[in-house]
Structures are given as structure tokens and as C-alpha cells.
Design an enzyme around this catalytic site. Structure first.
Site, mmCIF file in Angstrom:
data_model
loop_
_atom_site.group_PDB
_atom_site.id
_atom_site.type_symbol
_atom_site.label_atom_id
_atom_site.label_comp_id
_atom_site.label_asym_id
_atom_site.label_seq_id
_atom_site.Cartn_x
_atom_site.Cartn_y
_atom_site.Cartn_z
ATOM 1 N N LYS A 202 0.861 -1.186 0.000
ATOM 2 C CA LYS A 202 0.000 0.000 0.000
ATOM 3 C C LYS A 202 0.892 1.229 0.000
ATOM 4 O O LYS A 202 1.811 1.327 0.808
ATOM 5 C CB LYS A 202 -0.855 0.039 1.269
ATOM 6 C CG LYS A 202 -1.895 -1.049 1.294
ATOM 7 C CD LYS A 202 -2.845 -0.861 2.437
ATOM 8 C CE LYS A 202 -4.011 -1.826 2.246
ATOM 9 N NZ LYS A 202 -4.749 -2.034 3.470
ATOM 10 N N ARG B 23 53.691 37.120 10.491
ATOM 11 C CA ARG B 23 54.850 36.715 9.687
ATOM 12 C C ARG B 23 55.371 37.886 8.854
ATOM 13 O O ARG B 23 54.606 38.544 8.148
ATOM 14 C CB ARG B 23 54.400 35.591 8.749
ATOM 15 C CG ARG B 23 55.412 35.139 7.743
ATOM 16 C CD ARG B 23 56.380 34.199 8.359
ATOM 17 N NE ARG B 23 57.160 33.450 7.391
ATOM 18 C CZ ARG B 23 58.087 32.597 7.765
ATOM 19 N NH1 ARG B 23 58.323 32.383 9.049
ATOM 20 N NH2 ARG B 23 58.770 31.934 6.870
ATOM 21 N N GLN C 258 48.354 39.035 -0.712
ATOM 22 C CA GLN C 258 47.849 38.344 0.474
ATOM 23 C C GLN C 258 46.450 38.878 0.823
ATOM 24 O O GLN C 258 45.562 38.110 1.197
ATOM 25 C CB GLN C 258 48.829 38.576 1.647
ATOM 26 C CG GLN C 258 48.758 37.527 2.738
ATOM 27 C CD GLN C 258 49.492 36.226 2.375
ATOM 28 O OE1 GLN C 258 49.915 36.034 1.236
ATOM 29 N NE2 GLN C 258 49.617 35.331 3.327
ATOM 30 N N ARG D 184 43.984 37.395 -1.804
ATOM 31 C CA ARG D 184 43.675 35.959 -1.731
ATOM 32 C C ARG D 184 42.895 35.619 -0.463
ATOM 33 O O ARG D 184 42.178 34.630 -0.435
ATOM 34 C CB ARG D 184 44.945 35.114 -1.867
ATOM 35 C CG ARG D 184 45.807 35.060 -0.638
ATOM 36 C CD ARG D 184 47.284 34.968 -0.886
ATOM 37 N NE ARG D 184 47.719 33.815 -1.649
ATOM 38 C CZ ARG D 184 48.989 33.378 -1.633
ATOM 39 N NH1 ARG D 184 49.892 33.979 -0.860
ATOM 40 N NH2 ARG D 184 49.358 32.367 -2.367
ATOM 41 N N GLU E 92 26.788 13.073 0.065
ATOM 42 C CA GLU E 92 25.461 13.721 0.160
ATOM 43 C C GLU E 92 25.079 14.323 -1.195
ATOM 44 O O GLU E 92 24.448 15.379 -1.258
ATOM 45 C CB GLU E 92 25.448 14.804 1.238
ATOM 46 C CG GLU E 92 25.620 14.230 2.618
ATOM 47 C CD GLU E 92 24.405 14.395 3.510
ATOM 48 O OE1 GLU E 92 23.315 14.741 3.027
ATOM 49 O OE2 GLU E 92 24.562 14.125 4.706
HETATM 50 C C1 LIG Z 1 34.206 9.333 2.890
HETATM 51 C C2 LIG Z 1 32.880 8.966 2.331
HETATM 52 C C3 LIG Z 1 31.792 8.788 3.173
HETATM 53 C C4 LIG Z 1 30.560 8.390 2.674
HETATM 54 N N1 LIG Z 1 29.539 8.088 3.529
HETATM 55 C C5 LIG Z 1 28.417 7.490 3.056
HETATM 56 C C6 LIG Z 1 27.433 6.960 3.940
HETATM 57 O O1 LIG Z 1 27.554 7.066 5.160
HETATM 58 N N2 LIG Z 1 26.350 6.342 3.424
HETATM 59 C C7 LIG Z 1 26.170 6.228 2.075
HETATM 60 O O2 LIG Z 1 25.168 5.667 1.665
HETATM 61 N N3 LIG Z 1 27.087 6.716 1.195
HETATM 62 C C8 LIG Z 1 28.211 7.324 1.656
HETATM 63 N N4 LIG Z 1 29.170 7.803 0.779
HETATM 64 C C9 LIG Z 1 28.967 7.624 -0.637
HETATM 65 C C10 LIG Z 1 28.742 8.925 -1.397
HETATM 66 O O3 LIG Z 1 27.475 9.433 -1.106
HETATM 67 C C11 LIG Z 1 28.962 8.627 -2.884
HETATM 68 O O4 LIG Z 1 30.349 8.505 -3.056
HETATM 69 C C12 LIG Z 1 28.408 9.721 -3.783
HETATM 70 O O5 LIG Z 1 27.005 9.660 -3.798
HETATM 71 C C13 LIG Z 1 28.920 9.604 -5.222
HETATM 72 O O6 LIG Z 1 28.743 8.328 -5.716
HETATM 73 P P1 LIG Z 1 29.974 7.535 -6.386
HETATM 74 O O7 LIG Z 1 31.125 7.604 -5.460
HETATM 75 O O8 LIG Z 1 29.477 6.205 -6.762
HETATM 76 O O9 LIG Z 1 30.352 8.386 -7.658
HETATM 77 P P2 LIG Z 1 29.693 8.268 -9.091
HETATM 78 O O10 LIG Z 1 28.229 8.475 -8.982
HETATM 79 O O11 LIG Z 1 30.154 7.043 -9.783
HETATM 80 O O12 LIG Z 1 30.349 9.529 -9.778
HETATM 81 C C14 LIG Z 1 31.677 9.511 -10.337
HETATM 82 C C15 LIG Z 1 31.898 10.763 -11.172
HETATM 83 O O13 LIG Z 1 30.962 10.786 -12.254
HETATM 84 C C16 LIG Z 1 30.255 11.996 -12.273
HETATM 85 N N5 LIG Z 1 28.837 11.728 -12.567
HETATM 86 C C17 LIG Z 1 28.075 10.678 -12.170
HETATM 87 N N6 LIG Z 1 26.819 10.806 -12.627
HETATM 88 C C18 LIG Z 1 26.785 11.969 -13.309
HETATM 89 C C19 LIG Z 1 25.774 12.682 -14.010
HETATM 90 N N7 LIG Z 1 24.514 12.232 -14.111
HETATM 91 N N8 LIG Z 1 26.098 13.857 -14.597
HETATM 92 C C20 LIG Z 1 27.361 14.348 -14.505
HETATM 93 N N9 LIG Z 1 28.341 13.725 -13.866
HETATM 94 C C21 LIG Z 1 28.073 12.570 -13.271
HETATM 95 C C22 LIG Z 1 30.366 12.609 -10.885
HETATM 96 O O14 LIG Z 1 30.381 14.023 -10.966
HETATM 97 C C23 LIG Z 1 31.696 12.059 -10.395
HETATM 98 O O15 LIG Z 1 32.700 12.968 -10.731
HETATM 99 C C24 LIG Z 1 30.397 8.235 1.279
HETATM 100 C C25 LIG Z 1 31.479 8.459 0.423
HETATM 101 C C26 LIG Z 1 32.713 8.786 0.933
HETATM 102 C C27 LIG Z 1 33.866 8.902 -0.012
#
Ligand SMILES: Cc1cc2nc3c(=O)[nH]c(=O)nc-3n(C[C@H](O)[C@H](O)[C@H](O)COP(=O)(O)OP(=O)(O)OC[C@H]3O[C@@H](n4cnc5c(N)ncnc54)[C@H](O)[C@@H]3O)c2cc1C
Length: 617
Positions: A285, A331, A350, A353, A435
Site C-alpha cells: 500500500k 609573519r 595576500q 587571496r 550527500e
Molecule cells: C568518505 C565517504 C563517506 C561516505 N559516507 C556514506 C554513507 O555514510 N552512506 C552512504 O550511503 N554513502 C556514503 N558515501 C557515498 C557517497 O554518497 C557517494 O560517493 C556519492 O554519492 C557519489 O557516488 P559515487 O562515489 O558512486 O560516484 P559516481 O556516482 O560514480 O560519480 C563519479 C563521477 O561521475 C560523475 N557523474 C556521475 N553521474 C553523473 C551525471 N549524471 N552527470 C554528470 N556527472 C556525473 C560525478 O560528478 C563524479 O565525478 C560516502 C562516500 C565517501 C567517499
């Protein structure tokens, strides 16, 4: 050269009592630090922030040195710091829903100290907590009490090895079994394993898992479920495998994990059922007519997380700018004579920037305050999702770029871990990706703008030309018209590129992504500026007018080729812009230490000494 000088000098008399008038006078050097502090902290959050500052200043766990700790000790320290903070009662699990001002303010203060703590708490409160509170119902309240004090830690399992940005592509399944009234959570392929899950490798008791809900062979799309990962003694439950994601560029105080589910059974009630539910006999549902609408509702709560994540950028940048600016005052290098060396801050480079990012950081913070107010409303504006995405993207890009600037501004000493900027730089790098990847988020913003009804009001076009460049540019109405017009033209351009394309709608949009990003910038620059002007009109705290003008001219300079080639600014006026920016940087420098004072950064957040070298002796 003579021509440029004319632009700067003509009509340089004192202006009437407009918002801009003070820009034509030397900056008022005695700013009211307390008023400025409340402005930057926000009326709603400043008390919470002060309480957090006091905690950071005094709690012994926040005095421990984390530089150079091995991964396991670092993770333990960050856990203990988070526990101390949660126990203090300064933040509540329900804040993300009931008091977002407190939550956002607290994250920003923790980020002044270190991004590991606010990321770990962010995953627990915003992501785990957000899913429970926004997607769950009465039956999920039981997770809240222990989570409040971090007696139980929660994590958030969305990303998989095979799918990050494209969440709809995830492969984890949740089959319903009516005979036992359970869901069976499974990772059917190697790429379906959850990856990067913050807090999962060592500490989390629960996770919210995003999986395809399948009943009698029908896939109803991605839904969220609560899964218990560990028993009371911290042992991982059977049929769940958790591996370490290993050492990372930054955030090594966080235990990111790789999770595999092998037909893990969970009770039917663990489906977070605010929008959709499954009855005991297996009837699905939903409040929504299609899986895509249910998916959109499932993803909606995470917009607050995007706002909150900008707080990580804000805290890290404020501390790093404070380190770099303080250092520049102390500095000394070069001078008119060898005996009379001058502080770095006297160097025009400086000032340029460091003052430009200082201004932008404050303007972005003011805009995030506005978004926080919108998020706190019972009925949020339709733009909220797009704007949270947009600010997350442009703030994190600004952060990463300018942490590098801070590092370079401190020369070699900026590279030394003890002086803190290096840690912030490495930790904040990932904010551009998690995120929601920034480039993907900018497209969400562009799609929102493309879908808006076209304005019937034709804005008069603007062309800034004339001898008196300073008066033309030190005019907020002219700046507004430039930003409005750039946004309109960028939108029109993107629409044309897409509509002229002979390809499928997917390919047509795909081929125009760089233009979507440019439109996103044009829009965000405009609304950040508009909000800053609204704030200035309500509360002309010094030196806000200078900061707005400085950031506006820097924004124009970043896209100057476009403004000139599209005939919004004449080349003569354009030539004056770098000089006006430099003048403003020099003026803002005069009050920069007072601005830093208003940030009220606890000393233990900063480098061991202002000169970055005393600890060596
Ligand atoms: C340190 C860390 C902590 C994290 N913590 C969590 C967590 O707690 N829980 C969780 O669920 N996830 C977590 N993540 C995952 C994170 O949310 C993902 O890494 C993120 O959503 C990107 O996905 P991906 O790494 O698969 O990159 P991809 O989606 O594969 O992207 C790779 C590249 O392709 C480009 N790209 C992809 N699709 C498109 C598009 N449609 N248009 C243009 N460019 C695109 C992107 O810009 C990027 O440069 C974490 C990641 C890291 C590194």
C-alpha cells in the site's frame, strides 16, 4: 593605464545616504564585534553556538591531539568526542526535525574544530536520524532514546559499490516473506554490497538500508528498512559481513565500511512506512501512484542534510581563514629595507587571496541561515530542494578551493599538520562528493529552473558603460540587474541548446551538462546576493556592505569574459574591476581581525601558535 585611473577617480565624491554610500568612504574601522557575531551566528542559533563553543573550549576530549594518530586510535577518539558531545545534551536526536537551528549551529561549531566529529554525528543524526524521523512512524520511535546519547550509533546504507549518484540503480533487495512476516535483506551481486557506510565498520548498532522492495516477484522500487548490525556486545550479527573501506584521503577518524547481507531476516515492522507499507499478508500500500513518486518522497528528507553539510564547510573555512590571516599579520617577509621587513598582510596579493574568500564565506553563511529558516517552516517553499542542492555544491567547491588558498597563504608552515589547515583540506575534500555529487546536484538545480513557468515580465537590459566605473559598479541595483540578466540569459541558452538538439531528451540534456552547471552558478550567485542585500537593508551591520560589494565584484570577475562578450559590461568598465576589488580587499583587511574575533573560534580549534612556528623551539 591613464584611462583606468580615470575610471576610478571620476565622480569619487561622497555619495548620498544610500546603502552604497559608505563604500565611497574609508571603511569604519571600529566595527561592533558583538553585532557582527550575532549576524554571522544568526539570531536563532547564536545561543546554541555559544554553548557549543564553551563545551569545545573546556571538554578534555577536545584538548587531545589527533594529528598523526593511527587510524584505529583516531576512530576511537572521534567516537569518544562524539559520545561526550551527545551526553552533554547540547544536541538532540530529534533536532533535525524539531530544532534545526540548534542542530545546524552545533554542526558548524564542531566543524571549527574538526570535520570527523561533525561528519560522524552528521551520519548518525541527519542520515540515520533523518530516515527514522522523516520516513518512519510511531513504531520506530524506540530507536530514538538510546540514539540521543549515542548509546546506540546509527548509520545510513544507501551507496553500493556499483551505484552512488544513481540511487535508483541500487541492487540490494528486500523480499517479503508472508509466511514469517519478515523481509529478507540481500546483497545479490558483488556490486550490490553497500560501500562507504560511515560508522558501520566499528561502531554502529543499527543501519537504515535502502533496498528494492519485492513482493511476489513485483519490484516496488527503493524503500528504507532498519537493520540491526550488532548485538548488545558489539558483535556483528550472523549473515552480515562488514569490512573496512580502508585508509582514505581524509576523514580517517571515521570507520567507513563495506556491508554484505546474506538473506538477513528482519521483522515486517522494520520497513520505514511513512509513505508505503506492506500488510501481513503481503499487500503493498502506498500513498503514491508510482514507484518514482515514492522514490522522490523517500529521498526528500535528505535535503536538510545538504544544508547541514555546508556547516562543515563553514567551520573549516572560518578556522583556516583565521589561521592564515592571523599568520599574515605576524609573519614578516620583505620590506623597503632589510631592517624593516613588513607583515605578509601588507602584501596586496595576500589581501586579495584572503579577503575575497572571507567575504564569500560570510555571504554563504547568511544565505544558509535563510535556508535553515525555510527548512524550519511547517510548509517549505517549493524551491527548497533545488536550493539546498545548489548551496551544498557551490559552498563545498568554494571551501575546497579556498582551503588550498589558506594553505598557500601560510607558505611551508601551512603544510605542517600541526598547523591544522592540512587536516581540514583533506577532510573537506569529500564534501564535494558525498550527500550528492556536486555536478549531479547542479543538474537538479538546473532542472528545477528549467521547469519554472517563464516570467512574463521582461527585465530591461543593462549595459554598464561610462567614464565613472566606480559609481556604475558600486551600485547594488546595477549589480542586481547584472546577476538577474545573466541568469535569464543562461536559462534561455540552456533551453535553446536542449530544444535545438536532434537527440533523445536524455541525450539532449546530457550534452548540455556544463551549461546546467553554469546556470546553477548564475542562479545561486544571484540569490546569495539578493539575500545579502535583504539582510543589509534590515540590519546594516558594518562592514557588511563592503563584504557584499567585494564578493559581487569577485563573482563578476570570475565570469568577466562572459559579461563583456555578452555586452552587459563595457570593456572599459571591465578593466576597472580588478582595481576596485583590490581597493575593497585593502579596506576589508583593516577590519579583518575584528571579523575573526566575531567568529569566536575556540583556541583549541586553531594552530598551536599564531606565527605557526613557536612550537618548533
Ligand atoms: C568518505 C565517504 C563517506 C561516505 N559516507 C556514506 C554513507 O555514510 N552512506 C552512504 O550511503 N554513502 C556514503 N558515501 C557515498 C557517497 O554518497 C557517494 O560517493 C556519492 O554519492 C557519489 O557516488 P559515487 O562515489 O558512486 O560516484 P559516481 O556516482 O560514480 O560519480 C563519479 C563521477 O561521475 C560523475 N557523474 C556521475 N553521474 C553523473 C551525471 N549524471 N552527470 C554528470 N556527472 C556525473 C560525478 O560528478 C563524479 O565525478 C560516502 C562516500 C565517501 C567517499
Amino acid at each position: 593605464m591613464k584611462e583606468i585611473k580615470n575610471h576610478l577617480e571620476v565622480n569619487n565624491n561622497e555619495k548620498s545616504n544610500s546603502l552604497e554610500s559608505e563604500l565611497f568612504r574609508p571603511i569604519q574601522e571600529n566595527i561592533n564585534i558583538q553585532d557582527f557575531k550575532v549576524l554571522v551566528d544568526s539570531v536563532e542559533a547564536h545561543k546554541y553556538k555559544d554553548a557549543a563553543r564553551a563545551f569545545i573550549r573546556t571538554n578534555p576530549k577536545f584538548k587531545e591531539n589527533f594529528i598523526g594518530l593511527d587510524m584505529s586510535s583516531y576512530r576511537q577518539l572521534v567516537l569518544e568526542q562524539c559520545e561526550e558531545f551527545a551526553k552533554s545534551g547540547l544536541v538532540h536526536f530529534t533536532d533535525i526535525k524539531q530544532n534545526i537551528f540548534r542542530y545546524a549551529g552545533i554542526v558548524e561549531m564542531l566543524a571549527l574544530f574538526n570535520n570527523n566529529i561533525c561528519t560522524k554525528l552528521g551520519v548518525h543524526f541527519t542520515l540515520f536520524g533523518g530516515t527514522i524521523m522523516f520516513l518512519g512512524t510511531e513504531r520506530h520511535q524506540k530507536y530514538i532514546e538510546d540514539a540521543n546519547t549515542l548509546k546506540t550509533v546509527g548509520c545510513f546504507s544507501m551507496t553500493e559499490i556499483g551505484h552512488g549518484s544513481n540511487v535508483r540503480g541500487i541492487e540490494t533487495t528486500a523480499h517479503y516473506d508472508p509466511s514469517t512476516k519478515e523481509f529478507i535483506i540481500n546483497s545479490p551481486t558483488p556490486t550490490s554490497q553497500k560501500f562507504w557506510i560511515g560508522g558501520s565498520y566499528l561502531h554502529a548498532t543499527y543501519t537504515t538500508v535502502f533496498a528494492n522492495l519485492i513482493i511476489k516477484g513485483v519490484n516496488h522500487g527503493v524503500h528504507a528498512f532498519v537493520v540491526t548490525l550488532r548485538d548488545k556486545n558489539g558483535n556483528v550479527l550472523p549473515k552480515i559481513t562488514i569490512k573496512d573501506c580502508g585508509h582514505k584521503l581524509g576523514l580517517n577518524g571515521i570507520d567507513n565500511g563495506q556491508l554484505k547481507f546474506d538473506h538477513v531476516r528482519i521483522p515486517r515492522e522494520n520497513l520505514l512506512n511513512k509513505y508505503s507499507d506492506v500488510t501481513e499478508d503481503g499487500t503493498y500500500k502506498s500513498q503514491f501512484s508510482s514507484p518514482i513518486k515514492n522514490f522522490a518522497a523517500t529521498m526528500a528528507p535528505f535535503i536538510a542534510g545538504r544544508m547541514a553539510i555546508t556547516k562543515g564547510c563553514s567551520g573549516a573555512l572560518k578556522t583556516s581563514l583565521a589561521i592564515a590571516i592571523d599568520f599574515s599579520y605576524v609573519r614578516k617577509q620583505f620590506g623597503p629595507t632589510l631592517e624593516n621587513e613588513q607583515p605578509l598582510i601588507t602584501l596586496s596579493s595576500q589581501q586579495r587571496r584572503l579577503m575575497a574568500p572571507l567575504a564569500r564565506t560570510i555571504l554563504f553563511d547568511l544565505y544558509v541561515q535563510r535556508l535553515t529558516r525555510e527548512l524550519a517552516q511547517p510548509k517549505q517553499p517549493i524551491s527548497i530542494h533545488a536550493h539546498c542542492s545548489g548551496i551544498k555544491a557551490i559552498y563545498s567547491w568554494h571551501c575546497v578551493q579556498n582551503l588550498q588558498v589558506c594553505r598557500e597563504a601560510c607558505g611551508g608552515q601551512g603544510y605542517r599538520s600541526a598547523n591544522r589547515i592540512a587536516e581540514f583540506k583533506n577532510d573537506c575534500d569529500i564534501i564535494c562528493t558525498y550527500e550528492g555529487d556536486n555536478t549531479v546536484l547542479m543538474q537538479q538545480l538546473a532542472k528545477y529552473l528549467l521547469a519554472l513557468p517563464e516570467s512574463k515580465v521582461q527585465q530591461p537590459t543593462i549595459y554598464l558603460d561610462g567614464d565613472d566605473a566606480k559609481s556604475l559598479l558600486f551600485n547594488f541595483e546595477n549589480i542586481k540587474r547584472l546577476f538577474d540578466q545573466r541568469e535569464q540569459m543562461r536559462l534561455k541558452e540552456l533551453k535553446q541548446i536542449i530544444s535545438n538538439s536532434k537527440e533523445s531528451s536524455y541525450n539532449a540534456f546530457n550534452n548540455a551538462i556544463p551549461w546546467s552547471v553554469k546556470l546553477g552558478y548564475a542562479h545561486m550567485n544571484k540569490i546569495v546576493f539578493d539575500h545579502a542585500i535583504t539582510t543589509l537593508k534590515e540590519n546594516n551591520v558594518k562592514p557588511l556592505a563592503h563584504l557584499i560589494m567585494l564578493d559581487s565584484l569577485v563573482t563578476i570577475e570570475e565570469d568577466l569574459g562572459w559579461f563583456v562578450t555578452n555586452h552587459l559590461i563595457s570593456s572599459n568598465v571591465a578593466k576597472a574591476i580588478p582595481f576596485l576589488i583590490q581597493d575593497l580587499c585593502s579596506e576589508v583587511t583593516k577590519v579583518s581581525r575584528q571579523i575573526l574575533e566575531s567568529f569566536d573560534i575556540p583556541e583549541n580549534c586553531k594552530a598551536p601558535s599564531k606565527d605557526l612556528i613557536s612550537d618548533l623551539f
